[in-house]
Design a protein around this motif. Structure first.
Motif, short mmCIF file in Angstrom:
data_model
loop_
_atom_site.label_atom_id
_atom_site.label_comp_id
_atom_site.label_asym_id
_atom_site.label_seq_id
_atom_site.Cartn_x
_atom_site.Cartn_y
_atom_site.Cartn_z
N SER A 1 -23.49 14.53 -3.33
CA SER A 1 -22.79 13.42 -2.67
C SER A 1 -23.40 13.30 -1.28
N GLN B 1 -22.28 16.34 0.67
CA GLN B 1 -23.02 17.56 0.29
C GLN B 1 -24.45 17.52 0.82
N GLN C 1 -20.58 7.17 -9.90
CA GLN C 1 -19.24 7.33 -9.35
C GLN C 1 -18.54 8.49 -10.07
N VAL C 2 -17.89 9.35 -9.30
CA VAL C 2 -17.09 10.44 -9.86
C VAL C 2 -15.64 10.20 -9.44
N ILE C 3 -14.80 10.05 -10.44
CA ILE C 3 -13.37 9.81 -10.20
C ILE C 3 -12.72 11.18 -9.97
N GLN C 4 -11.96 11.27 -8.87
CA GLN C 4 -11.27 12.52 -8.55
C GLN C 4 -9.78 12.24 -8.46
N GLU C 5 -9.01 13.13 -9.02
CA GLU C 5 -7.55 12.95 -9.07
C GLU C 5 -6.90 13.08 -7.69
N THR C 6 -7.20 14.17 -6.98
CA THR C 6 -6.48 14.47 -5.73
C THR C 6 -7.25 14.09 -4.48
N ARG C 7 -8.44 13.61 -4.64
CA ARG C 7 -9.29 13.23 -3.50
C ARG C 7 -9.85 11.83 -3.75
N ASN D 1 -12.56 9.05 -4.59
CA ASN D 1 -13.72 9.08 -5.47
C ASN D 1 -14.98 9.30 -4.65
N LYS D 2 -16.01 9.84 -5.29
CA LYS D 2 -17.27 10.06 -4.57
C LYS D 2 -18.42 9.61 -5.45
#
Length: 189
Positions: free
Chosen positions: A17, A20, A57-63, A65-66
């Motif tokens: 990302s 990162q 795109q990475v879908i994140q539940e608690t954060r 998206n990145k």
């Protein structure tokens, strides 16, 4: 060298990302190429537009998206072209050297202090790079790693960064001592 080549080279180790990538630059790339996080984000967008990196795109539940980026075949080809180009000699451009050059005329106390601060900062980088080198080597000694290590490029650039920081520290301490001794000698006259 453009920032784009440093970003492409950093992305050869995997998918990152923007955040990162900025952390990777801080640890491993900063010893030979400085970039602010916002410069990296801007460069990633340009590289993606040019087809040299691809993002997903990475879908994140608690954060939030990145997006993760990786080098494309076109990006690898660009790095190969860049590697084949003749490199220009490097040069030093450092405001502290201007101060050292003028120290005899402007006073040495602030310059000595800045030299010692730089030496201290170099010591911190020496520790960081030494730890990074040990981490990369794992259980191998340096010669074994250099012969058989999985990815030697980042290790070699860290070795260069370590040599630079050690040389820089030693020079700063020596010049601070020279200026201090000259100041003492002149005071005794």
């Amino acid at each position: 060298m453009a920032l784009r080549h440093a970003v492409l080279a950093a992305l050869l180790d995997g998918e990152y990302s923007g955040y990162q990538l900025a952390k990777a630059f801080d640890i491993g790339v900063a010893n030979f190429w400085h970039a602010l996080p916002q410069q990296l984000y801007t460069e990633l967008a340009k590289l993606e537009k040019d087809g040299l990196v691809a993002g997903r795109q990475v879908i994140q539940e608690t954060r939030p998206n990145k997006r993760l980026f990786h080098v494309t075949d076109a990006g690898r080809a660009e790095l190969e072209r860049f590697a084949a180009d003749v490199s220009k000699p490097s040069f030093i451009r450092d405001d502290l050297l201007v101060k050292v050059q003028a120290a005899d005329r402007i006073g040495t106390a602030p310059v000595i202090e800045q030299l010692e601060e730089r030496a201290s900062a170099a010591d911190a980088k020496i520790q960081l790079l030494g730890n990074l080198l040990r981490q990369m080597r794992g259980d191998l000694d340096e010669e074994q790693y250099l012969r058989t290590g999985e990815r030697v490029g980042p290790y070699l650039t860290c070795l260069r960064g370590l040599a630079f920081e050690e040389g820089h520290r030693d020079w700063c301490l020596r010049i601070a001592n020279v200026l201090r001794e000259r100041r003492t000698t002149r005071a005794e006259r």
